[in-house]
Design an enzyme around this catalytic site. Structure first.
Site, PDB file in Angstrom:
ATOM      1  N   ASP A  30       0.818  -1.221   0.000  1.00 34.69           N
ATOM      2  CA  ASP A  30       0.000   0.000   0.000  1.00 34.69           C
ATOM      3  C   ASP A  30       0.852   1.273   0.000  1.00 34.69           C
ATOM      4  O   ASP A  30       0.415   2.338   0.423  1.00 34.69           O
ATOM      5  CB  ASP A  30      -0.969   0.012   1.198  1.00 34.69           C
ATOM      6  CG  ASP A  30      -0.230  -0.126   2.511  1.00 34.69           C
ATOM      7  OD1 ASP A  30       1.004  -0.390   2.483  1.00 34.69           O
ATOM      8  OD2 ASP A  30      -0.869   0.035   3.567  1.00 34.69           O
ATOM      9  N   GLU A  87      26.715  23.294 -17.887  1.00 37.82           N
ATOM     10  CA  GLU A  87      25.350  23.439 -18.417  1.00 37.82           C
ATOM     11  C   GLU A  87      24.646  24.643 -17.817  1.00 37.82           C
ATOM     12  O   GLU A  87      24.629  24.826 -16.597  1.00 37.82           O
ATOM     13  CB  GLU A  87      24.549  22.166 -18.083  1.00 37.82           C
ATOM     14  CG  GLU A  87      23.087  22.236 -18.493  1.00 37.82           C
ATOM     15  CD  GLU A  87      22.341  20.926 -18.258  1.00 37.82           C
ATOM     16  OE1 GLU A  87      22.740  20.170 -17.349  1.00 37.82           O
ATOM     17  OE2 GLU A  87      21.366  20.673 -18.975  1.00 37.82           O
ATOM     18  N   ARG A 117      31.193  18.479 -17.602  1.00 38.84           N
ATOM     19  CA  ARG A 117      30.053  19.043 -18.335  1.00 38.84           C
ATOM     20  C   ARG A 117      29.732  20.392 -17.695  1.00 38.84           C
ATOM     21  O   ARG A 117      29.803  20.538 -16.474  1.00 38.84           O
ATOM     22  CB  ARG A 117      28.839  18.105 -18.278  1.00 38.84           C
ATOM     23  CG  ARG A 117      27.631  18.642 -19.048  1.00 38.84           C
ATOM     24  CD  ARG A 117      26.588  17.563 -19.356  1.00 38.84           C
ATOM     25  NE  ARG A 117      26.031  16.927 -18.184  1.00 38.84           N
ATOM     26  CZ  ARG A 117      26.323  15.701 -17.763  1.00 38.84           C
ATOM     27  NH1 ARG A 117      27.186  14.965 -18.433  1.00 38.84           N
ATOM     28  NH2 ARG A 117      25.762  15.211 -16.671  1.00 38.84           N
ATOM     29  N   ASP A 164      17.988  23.071 -14.745  1.00 39.11           N
ATOM     30  CA  ASP A 164      18.886  21.985 -15.175  1.00 39.11           C
ATOM     31  C   ASP A 164      20.292  22.568 -15.338  1.00 39.11           C
ATOM     32  O   ASP A 164      20.566  23.280 -16.301  1.00 39.11           O
ATOM     33  CB  ASP A 164      18.374  21.398 -16.504  1.00 39.11           C
ATOM     34  CG  ASP A 164      19.199  20.198 -16.958  1.00 39.11           C
ATOM     35  OD1 ASP A 164      20.040  19.714 -16.184  1.00 39.11           O
ATOM     36  OD2 ASP A 164      18.966  19.742 -18.099  1.00 39.11           O
ATOM     37  N   HIS A 201      18.838  20.758 -25.015  1.00 36.89           N
ATOM     38  CA  HIS A 201      17.468  20.282 -25.235  1.00 36.89           C
ATOM     39  C   HIS A 201      16.521  21.364 -24.750  1.00 36.89           C
ATOM     40  O   HIS A 201      16.904  22.244 -23.966  1.00 36.89           O
ATOM     41  CB  HIS A 201      17.231  18.968 -24.476  1.00 36.89           C
ATOM     42  CG  HIS A 201      17.659  19.017 -23.031  1.00 36.89           C
ATOM     43  ND1 HIS A 201      16.879  19.575 -22.033  1.00 36.89           N
ATOM     44  CD2 HIS A 201      18.799  18.631 -22.400  1.00 36.89           C
ATOM     45  CE1 HIS A 201      17.513  19.491 -20.875  1.00 36.89           C
ATOM     46  NE2 HIS A 201      18.698  18.940 -21.071  1.00 36.89           N
ATOM     47  N   HIS A 259      27.100  13.323 -26.442  1.00 32.27           N
ATOM     48  CA  HIS A 259      25.685  13.735 -26.383  1.00 32.27           C
ATOM     49  C   HIS A 259      25.502  15.040 -27.145  1.00 32.27           C
ATOM     50  O   HIS A 259      26.467  15.663 -27.590  1.00 32.27           O
ATOM     51  CB  HIS A 259      25.214  13.852 -24.931  1.00 32.27           C
ATOM     52  CG  HIS A 259      26.060  14.760 -24.073  1.00 32.27           C
ATOM     53  ND1 HIS A 259      26.012  16.136 -24.156  1.00 32.27           N
ATOM     54  CD2 HIS A 259      26.979  14.477 -23.112  1.00 32.27           C
ATOM     55  CE1 HIS A 259      26.846  16.654 -23.267  1.00 32.27           C
ATOM     56  NE2 HIS A 259      27.461  15.668 -22.626  1.00 32.27           N
ATOM     57  N   HIS A 281      24.701   9.095 -17.257  1.00 36.55           N
ATOM     58  CA  HIS A 281      23.518   9.151 -16.388  1.00 36.55           C
ATOM     59  C   HIS A 281      23.796   8.486 -15.045  1.00 36.55           C
ATOM     60  O   HIS A 281      22.946   7.778 -14.501  1.00 36.55           O
ATOM     61  CB  HIS A 281      22.306   8.518 -17.086  1.00 36.55           C
ATOM     62  CG  HIS A 281      21.812   9.342 -18.234  1.00 36.55           C
ATOM     63  ND1 HIS A 281      21.016   8.856 -19.228  1.00 36.55           N
ATOM     64  CD2 HIS A 281      22.012  10.646 -18.538  1.00 36.55           C
ATOM     65  CE1 HIS A 281      20.749   9.812 -20.104  1.00 36.55           C
ATOM     66  NE2 HIS A 281      21.346  10.912 -19.710  1.00 36.55           N
TER      67      HIS A 281
HETATM   68  N1  GLY Z   1      20.019  16.496 -16.487  1.00 33.12           N
HETATM   69  C1  GLY Z   1      19.673  15.909 -17.704  1.00 33.12           C
HETATM   70  C2  GLY Z   1      20.291  16.619 -18.819  1.00 33.12           C
HETATM   71  O1  GLY Z   1      21.126  17.478 -18.617  1.00 33.12           O
HETATM   72  O2  GLY Z   1      19.926  16.409 -19.936  1.00 33.12           O
HETATM   73 MN    MN Z   2      20.240  19.108 -19.628  1.00 32.52          MN
HETATM   74 MN    MN Z   3      21.540  18.465 -16.766  1.00 33.01          MN
END
Ligand code: GLY
Ligand code: MN
Ligand code: MN
Length: 447
Positions: free
Chosen positions: A33, A411, A409, A274, A357, A353, A246
């Protein structure tokens, strides 16, 4: 947020005589549950602001009346939701309920979700087209088949049946791609909370700590700021773990001399931050780390410069790939002519990659990247991440050992504006990003 306006805008894009159904999703059982934490479907949140499970929004675009071009002025928004139930609410928490839903959510009418199967055929008989997410085809198809079959048995009584089923994603996701001024403001806040989390992580970083402790520092800061959950699973990857794209195990002890790569973002009012950030665990870059870090930073700057209205989406990836390739040739990690290496995409061995996105209610947000096979151009209101990286694992026979075991990385979250772009993750709060800024910051601020 003006949810009624969003619904209106969506309905204007559908042909007259359309009914659209959007599901909030159901709780998923973890064991017995105990449920996994519930987070409503982003399409549903976008159109209602409502976050309870077991709810279905029905949008009706009215038919043009026969022999006139007069359309009923008011489209309909209906909700099927969980009814009030004092006993259930004692155990599981308050529900909005059917009675309060119309006023609270500015919709026309509400019913219990238990009545959906009975009522659906009644409104579907007035529809020519039905729209729902083909991303959730499996969930809808059985139910839709039952409703339409029931109507088919009544055609001799004059009942009409919709003649087409259509994918709502194409229309709705294009709308979600363009952020309104209110959404942009919320995304600025999501970005700022995410920056605060990364600063807290830097403060807690030292040799001997564990990756999960750094994850805990970052997520603690998010929750302190009121963020209900992370926008995606936090990556806290020290040393060579950063070469696993990942990586979310986050169990390793931090070693003096290694870098740590953190990729984490807060969810704020449904919207995702992100950010990836990479810095030395002991506060000082080694020479090889510095070379590779500077290269990724330069690639990110080139890519951010390519985020301009009118520029094709893939230009930012081309820009970062070119900088990375030139740099890898200079560092003698790649060998050959620039054009040939770019043609062969030799960088993909170490930068495997894309450069970014769409970002919004989902971290990998909805919206098409290509239109008729061509990369689309940036337009004001789109939000994109810019995140080049370099990953050189250990054990590569043809690569000097000084470069091995390093993953980087960088970002940021970038809004396309009328005249260029705005880096949402560089507001009042920002991360130290150059080698000098990071080393200085770590000396001054570390716990
Ligand atoms: N955190 C997922 C990405 O950077 O795409
Ligand atoms: Mn990202
Ligand atoms: Mn990211």
């Amino acid at each position: 947020m003006n949810f009624a306006q969003r619904r209106q805008d969506l309905l204007e894009k559908l042909p007259a005589g359309s009914v659209a159904l959007i599901h909030s999703g159901e709780e998923q059982i973890r064991n017995r549950d105990v449920e996994y934490p519930f987070r409503a479907d982003s399409d549903f949140i976008y159109l209602t602001g409502f976050t309870e499970p077991d709810s279905v929004l029905v949008l009706v675009r009215t038919e043009v009346l026969a022999d006139t071009d007069y359309e009923q002025p008011h489209h309909q928004a209906w909700l099927f939701c969980r009814p009030k139930d004092p006993e259930q609410e004692t155990w599981q928490g308050k529900r909005l309920g059917v009675e309060d839903a119309p006023a609270q959510l500015n919709i026309d009418q509400a019913w219990s979700i238990d009545d959906l199967d009975e009522i659906a055929p009644q409104f579907l008989t007035h529809a020519k087209q039905v729209y729902f997410s083909f991303g959730h085809l499996a969930e809808w198809s059985g139910r839709m088949a039952d409703w339409l079959s029931e109507l088919k048995t009544q055609v001799r009584k004059g009942v009409t049946v919709p003649t087409s089923l259509n994918d709502l994603d194409t229309v709705l996701h294009e709308q979600r791609l363009f952020k309104s001024p209110q959404e942009i403001e919320v995304m600025r806040q999501a970005a700022q909370i995410s920056v605060a989390g990364h600063l807290a992580a830097m403060r807690a970083t030292r040799p001997g700590a564990y990756e999960y402790q750094i994850q805990s520092a970052i997520e603690h800061e998010f929750r302190l700021a009121g963020s209900p959950r992370v926008a995606f699973n936090t990556i806290a990857a020290a040393g060579e773990n950063a070469c696993i794209l990942h990586y979310t195990e986050n169990q390793t002890q931090l070693q003096d001399g290694d870098l740590i790569l953190l990729d984490a973002g807060a969810e704020w009012q449904g919207y995702a931050g992100d950010i990836s950030h990479t810095y030395p665990i002991n506060g000082r870059f080694s020479e090889p780390q510095k070379h590779l870090y500077n290269l990724v930073l330069k690639a990110q700057q080139a890519a951010i410069n390519a985020v301009q209205p009118g520029q094709p989406y893939n230009l930012m990836h081309q820009a970062s790939a070119e900088v990375i390739t030139i740099g890898l040739i200079e560092l003698e990690i790649l060998h050959g002519e620039l054009d040939e290496l770019l043609e062969k995409e030799a960088f993909k061995r170490f930068f495997m990659h894309g450069t970014g996105h769409w970002l919004g209610l989902d971290v990998h947000d909805v919206g098409r990247y290509k239109i008729n096979g061509e990369w689309r151009s940036f337009e004001p209101g789109m939000v994109v991440t810019v995140e080049p990286g370099l990953y050189i694992p250990k054990g590569l026979k043809d690569i000097e050992t000084q470069w091995q075991g390093i993953g980087i990385r960088i970002e940021d979250d970038v809004l396309v504006t009328e005249n260029g772009h705005e880096i949402l993750t560089q507001g009042a709060l920002r991360l130290p990003r150059t080698v000098e800024e990071i080393e200085q910051w770590m000396q001054t601020n570390r716990i």
